[in-house]
Structure formats: C-alpha cells, structure tokens
Design a protein around this motif. Structure first.
Motif, PDB file in Angstrom:
ATOM      1  N   VAL A  68     -13.341  -4.877   0.995  1.00 58.95           N
ATOM      2  CA  VAL A  68     -12.380  -5.386   1.616  1.00 58.95           C
ATOM      3  C   VAL A  68     -11.222  -5.584   1.703  1.00 58.95           C
ATOM      4  CG1 VAL A  68     -12.637  -7.427   3.174  1.00 58.95           C
ATOM      5  CG2 VAL A  68     -14.393  -6.096   3.153  1.00 58.95           C
ATOM      6  N   ALA A  69     -10.771  -6.027   0.048  1.00 60.15           N
ATOM      7  CA  ALA A  69      -9.342  -6.881  -0.074  1.00 60.15           C
ATOM      8  C   ALA A  69      -8.877  -5.142   0.055  1.00 60.15           C
ATOM      9  CB  ALA A  69      -9.145  -7.570  -1.257  1.00 60.15           C
ATOM     10  N   GLN A  70      -9.002  -4.214  -0.990  1.00 60.47           N
ATOM     11  CA  GLN A  70      -9.247  -2.940  -1.716  1.00 60.47           C
ATOM     12  C   GLN A  70      -8.684  -1.901   0.050  1.00 60.47           C
ATOM     13  OE1 GLN A  70      -8.157  -1.679  -4.397  1.00 60.47           O
ATOM     14  NE2 GLN A  70      -8.286  -3.763  -5.162  1.00 60.47           N
ATOM     15  N   PHE A  71      -9.961  -2.359   1.014  1.00 64.27           N
ATOM     16  CA  PHE A  71      -8.907  -0.962   2.218  1.00 64.27           C
ATOM     17  C   PHE A  71      -8.684  -2.220   2.724  1.00 64.27           C
ATOM     18  CE2 PHE A  71     -10.083  -1.296   6.715  1.00 64.27           C
ATOM     19  CZ  PHE A  71      -9.969   0.351   6.742  1.00 64.27           C
ATOM     20  N   ILE A  72      -8.155  -3.715   2.780  1.00 69.36           N
ATOM     21  CA  ILE A  72      -6.840  -4.069   3.365  1.00 69.36           C
ATOM     22  C   ILE A  72      -5.538  -3.474   2.481  1.00 69.36           C
ATOM     23  CG2 ILE A  72      -5.112  -5.645   3.397  1.00 69.36           C
ATOM     24  CD1 ILE A  72      -8.053  -8.019   3.909  1.00 69.36           C
ATOM     25  N   ARG A  73      -5.417  -3.825   1.075  1.00 66.37           N
ATOM     26  CA  ARG A  73      -4.418  -3.048   0.667  1.00 66.37           C
ATOM     27  C   ARG A  73      -3.961  -1.608   0.644  1.00 66.37           C
ATOM     28  NH1 ARG A  73      -3.682  -0.106  -4.023  1.00 66.37           N
ATOM     29  NH2 ARG A  73      -1.919  -0.746  -5.175  1.00 66.37           N
ATOM     30  N   SER A  74      -4.938  -0.990   1.135  1.00 71.56           N
ATOM     31  CA  SER A  74      -5.057   0.327   0.831  1.00 71.56           C
ATOM     32  C   SER A  74      -4.395   1.062   2.400  1.00 71.56           C
ATOM     33  CB  SER A  74      -6.268   1.754   0.878  1.00 71.56           C
ATOM     34  OG  SER A  74      -6.124   2.905   1.213  1.00 71.56           O
ATOM     35  N   SER A  75      -4.694  -0.065   3.873  1.00 75.18           N
ATOM     36  CA  SER A  75      -4.418   0.286   4.771  1.00 75.18           C
ATOM     37  C   SER A  75      -2.572  -0.168   4.476  1.00 75.18           C
ATOM     38  CB  SER A  75      -4.849  -0.396   5.628  1.00 75.18           C
ATOM     39  OG  SER A  75      -6.157  -0.013   5.760  1.00 75.18           O
ATOM     40  N   LEU A  76      -2.193  -1.252   3.905  1.00 76.45           N
ATOM     41  CA  LEU A  76      -0.778  -1.956   4.166  1.00 76.45           C
ATOM     42  C   LEU A  76      -0.137  -0.579   3.383  1.00 76.45           C
ATOM     43  CD1 LEU A  76      -1.315  -5.371   3.381  1.00 76.45           C
ATOM     44  CD2 LEU A  76      -0.819  -4.702   5.399  1.00 76.45           C
ATOM     45  N   LEU A  77      -0.150   0.226   2.392  1.00 78.73           N
ATOM     46  CA  LEU A  77       0.476   0.924   1.692  1.00 78.73           C
ATOM     47  C   LEU A  77       0.174   2.527   2.523  1.00 78.73           C
ATOM     48  CD1 LEU A  77      -1.432   0.916  -2.422  1.00 78.73           C
ATOM     49  CD2 LEU A  77       0.899  -0.638  -1.219  1.00 78.73           C
ATOM     50  N   LYS A  78      -0.643   2.395   3.495  1.00 78.83           N
ATOM     51  CA  LYS A  78      -0.206   3.642   4.791  1.00 78.83           C
ATOM     52  C   LYS A  78       0.675   3.090   5.851  1.00 78.83           C
ATOM     53  CE  LYS A  78      -4.484   5.325   3.447  1.00 78.83           C
ATOM     54  NZ  LYS A  78      -6.068   5.884   3.685  1.00 78.83           N
ATOM     55  N   LYS A  79       1.604   1.822   5.693  1.00 78.44           N
ATOM     56  CA  LYS A  79       1.771   0.851   6.814  1.00 78.44           C
ATOM     57  C   LYS A  79       0.839   0.739   8.645  1.00 78.44           C
ATOM     58  CE  LYS A  79       5.608   0.723   4.780  1.00 78.44           C
ATOM     59  NZ  LYS A  79       5.233   1.629   3.652  1.00 78.44           N
ATOM     60  N   ARG A  80       0.030   0.523   7.355  1.00 82.08           N
ATOM     61  CA  ARG A  80      -1.493   0.454   9.130  1.00 82.08           C
ATOM     62  C   ARG A  80      -1.791  -1.777   8.999  1.00 82.08           C
ATOM     63  NH1 ARG A  80      -5.112   5.440   7.988  1.00 82.08           N
ATOM     64  NH2 ARG A  80      -4.070   6.865   8.465  1.00 82.08           N
ATOM     65  N   ALA A  81      -1.844  -1.875  10.215  1.00 77.17           N
ATOM     66  CA  ALA A  81      -2.443  -3.336   9.833  1.00 77.17           C
ATOM     67  C   ALA A  81      -4.311  -3.115   9.665  1.00 77.17           C
ATOM     68  CB  ALA A  81      -1.893  -4.347  10.373  1.00 77.17           C
ATOM     69  N   VAL A  82      -4.656  -4.917   9.608  1.00 85.42           N
ATOM     70  CA  VAL A  82      -6.044  -4.372   9.096  1.00 85.42           C
ATOM     71  C   VAL A  82      -6.749  -6.123  10.347  1.00 85.42           C
ATOM     72  CG1 VAL A  82      -7.928  -5.024   8.450  1.00 85.42           C
ATOM     73  CG2 VAL A  82      -5.909  -3.286   7.636  1.00 85.42           C
ATOM     74  N   ASP A  83      -6.656  -6.002  11.205  1.00 89.39           N
ATOM     75  CA  ASP A  83      -7.780  -6.707  11.436  1.00 89.39           C
ATOM     76  C   ASP A  83      -9.381  -7.406  11.555  1.00 89.39           C
ATOM     77  OD1 ASP A  83      -5.467  -7.534  13.281  1.00 89.39           O
ATOM     78  OD2 ASP A  83      -6.618  -6.462  15.060  1.00 89.39           O
ATOM     79  N   ILE A  84      -9.278  -8.875  10.949  1.00 91.79           N
ATOM     80  CA  ILE A  84     -10.481  -9.157  10.340  1.00 91.79           C
ATOM     81  C   ILE A  84     -11.160  -9.931  11.525  1.00 91.79           C
ATOM     82  CG2 ILE A  84     -12.028 -10.331   9.130  1.00 91.79           C
ATOM     83  CD1 ILE A  84     -10.275  -9.344   6.250  1.00 91.79           C
ATOM     84  N   LYS A  85     -11.644 -10.148  11.780  1.00 93.31           N
ATOM     85  CA  LYS A  85     -11.973 -11.103  13.974  1.00 93.31           C
ATOM     86  C   LYS A  85     -12.350 -12.352  12.246  1.00 93.31           C
ATOM     87  CE  LYS A  85     -15.876 -11.537  16.866  1.00 93.31           C
ATOM     88  NZ  LYS A  85     -17.105 -10.965  17.502  1.00 93.31           N
ATOM     89  N   GLY A  86     -12.149 -13.198  13.651  1.00 89.89           N
ATOM     90  CA  GLY A  86     -12.236 -14.675  13.548  1.00 89.89           C
ATOM     91  C   GLY A  86     -10.896 -15.368  12.172  1.00 89.89           C
ATOM     92  N   LEU A  87     -10.850 -14.056  11.279  1.00 87.55           N
ATOM     93  CA  LEU A  87      -9.735 -14.593  10.240  1.00 87.55           C
ATOM     94  C   LEU A  87      -8.104 -14.178  10.620  1.00 87.55           C
ATOM     95  CD1 LEU A  87      -9.598 -15.380   7.035  1.00 87.55           C
ATOM     96  CD2 LEU A  87      -9.303 -12.984   6.608  1.00 87.55           C
ATOM     97  N   GLY A  88      -7.825 -12.937  10.340  1.00 85.50           N
ATOM     98  CA  GLY A  88      -6.424 -13.078  11.233  1.00 85.50           C
ATOM     99  C   GLY A  88      -6.493 -11.414  10.992  1.00 85.50           C
ATOM    100  N   ARG A  89      -4.834 -11.077  10.709  1.00 84.06           N
ATOM    101  CA  ARG A  89      -4.343  -9.539  10.839  1.00 84.06           C
ATOM    102  C   ARG A  89      -2.728  -9.897  10.096  1.00 84.06           C
ATOM    103  NH1 ARG A  89      -1.352  -6.556  15.478  1.00 84.06           N
ATOM    104  NH2 ARG A  89      -3.622  -6.737  16.248  1.00 84.06           N
ATOM    105  N   PHE A  90      -3.770  -8.985   8.801  1.00 83.19           N
ATOM    106  CA  PHE A  90      -2.196  -8.491   7.330  1.00 83.19           C
ATOM    107  C   PHE A  90      -2.047  -7.306   8.008  1.00 83.19           C
ATOM    108  CE2 PHE A  90      -7.118 -10.459   6.401  1.00 83.19           C
ATOM    109  CZ  PHE A  90      -6.164 -10.678   4.555  1.00 83.19           C
ATOM    110  N   THR A  91      -0.573  -7.835   8.112  1.00 73.89           N
ATOM    111  CA  THR A  91       0.200  -6.434   8.204  1.00 73.89           C
ATOM    112  C   THR A  91       2.315  -6.166   7.790  1.00 73.89           C
ATOM    113  OG1 THR A  91       1.153  -5.543  10.497  1.00 73.89           O
ATOM    114  CG2 THR A  91       1.958  -7.896  10.429  1.00 73.89           C
ATOM    115  N   ILE A  92       2.901  -5.108   8.107  1.00 74.06           N
ATOM    116  CA  ILE A  92       3.867  -5.344   7.102  1.00 74.06           C
ATOM    117  C   ILE A  92       5.398  -5.531   8.323  1.00 74.06           C
ATOM    118  CG2 ILE A  92       6.067  -3.642   6.257  1.00 74.06           C
ATOM    119  CD1 ILE A  92       2.732  -3.633   4.614  1.00 74.06           C
ATOM    120  N   GLN A  93       5.922  -6.701   7.710  1.00 73.09           N
ATOM    121  CA  GLN A  93       7.160  -7.079   8.685  1.00 73.09           C
ATOM    122  C   GLN A  93       8.287  -5.969   8.071  1.00 73.09           C
ATOM    123  OE1 GLN A  93      10.189 -10.053   6.888  1.00 73.09           O
ATOM    124  NE2 GLN A  93      10.094 -10.923   8.849  1.00 73.09           N
TER     125      GLN A  93
END
Length: 206
Positions: A35-60
């Motif tokens: 899961v962490a690796q998927f979020i990391r890969s997405s952020l490097l592609k300038k994509r935000a990731v939502d995990i239901k019930g936890l929150g959003r990892f995104t780019i400022q």
C-alpha cells in the motif's frame, strides 16, 4: 518522551478480527508495505491517493511570482486525515493548499493482491482492519504512529496530525537532490526545513 502506539502492531495483535484467524501478521505487514509503495509511486506521478476511512495523500503544488520573469515553483507531499475521523475524535489537521489539477486515485487492490499472493478481498479486509485499529486508538486518545515503508510515518499526537515523509521521497517530488528533509508537520501548520525546497522557474503568468 512521547510513547507511540504502533497501529500495525495493534492490528496484528487483535485476534477478535480476521487477522490471526484468516491472515497472518506477515500478511498484514506485506499488504501495508505494498500500500505504501503504491502511494509513493502515485505521488511521484503527481497523483493523489485516497484510502477510505484514513485520508488523502497528495501534492501541494503552487507557484509564486518573484518578478515579472521568474516564479518560485513548489511541490511538496502532504496528507489530509479523513474528515470524519477529525470530526469524530476532535483531531486537528491543517488543510494546506493543494492543486485541484492533481488527479485522485483509489488504492489498486487487484495489483496489491497480485504482489502479495492474496485475494483482492483479503487485501481489502486487511486495509480495513488497519484503519479500524487506528480509529480505536483515536477513540482511546492514544498517541499513535502508522509506519509506511518507503513513504514515511503518520503520527497523531495530542490530537494533531503529523505526516512525516521520507527524505528520499520529498527530494524525488521536488526533483532536486540538494533538498533536505521536509516534514509535513500539520501540528505546526508549516514545513520544517534546513534550506531551500523550491525551484526558481520562468514566470509565464499562469
């Protein structure tokens, strides 16, 4: 010194759930690692990731003109705790500016299932159990931490959210290997850094 309760360890030791009955502690660790690796890969592609019930990892992502020709362009990873968590347990999470141009994706359960040799349903169950473990700790007003291998560590301390991304990831997002560690400290509502974390680029008025 603050004593943090590890969310993953709490989830792995809760044998009243499917973990321990249907899934092993090793399964939990491997799923969360992917899961962490998927979020990391997405952020490097300038994509935000939502995990239901936890929150959003995104780019400022924003630019600030410093002259008629140049602008300071900044990219920083940030995390927004789920609003229902904030409201239910009175947790503070500063909402920093983030670009609405960044696309948002959900966790790819099928890909993680293939990488962990588990079913898609099992992956979804494990993620939900980890999120529920975090919720129970929030309800008990515990200072907690959720390690995200290769990504960083999410902490909730004194009801303040503090997501600390890894040095390598922050540098990669900035695309500047000279940048220091930048901690997305929502507790202070600022970024702590030892040097410049922005790039000077030509300003086109956009």
């Amino acid at each position: 010194m603050v004593q943090y309760t590890n969310v993953l360890e709490t989830a792995k030791n809760n044998f009243q759930t499917g973990i321990g009955k249907n899934y092993s502690p090793a399964d939990v660790e491997e799923v969360w690692k992917q899961v962490a690796q998927f979020i990391r890969s997405s952020l490097l592609k300038k994509r935000a990731v939502d995990i239901k019930g936890l929150g959003r990892f995104t780019i400022q992502e924003y630019s600030m003109p410093v002259s008629s020709i140049y602008a300071v362009w900044s990219h920083r990873p940030v995390f927004y705790l789920d609003k229902r968590l904030c409201d239910s347990y009175h947790i503070k999470c500063v909402r920093l500016f983030s670009s609405d141009k960044i696309s948002v994706v959900s966790t790819n359960l099928s890909t993680i299932a293939a990488l962990t040799n588990l079913s898609r349903h099992a992956v979804e169950d494990i993620i939900n159990e980890v999120v529920q473990a975090l919720c129970r700790l929030c309800m008990a007003q515990k200072d907690l931490e959720l390690p995200l291998p290769g990504l960083g560590t999410l902490r909730i301390v004194d009801r303040y959210t503090d997501m600390r991304y890894s040095r390598e990831l922050v540098r990669a997002v900035h695309r500047d290997i000279a940048d220091p560690l930048v901690m997305a400290s929502h507790r202070r509502g600022t970024f702590e850094e030892g040097g410049s974390s922005s790039a000077l680029v030509r300003w086109n008025g956009r």
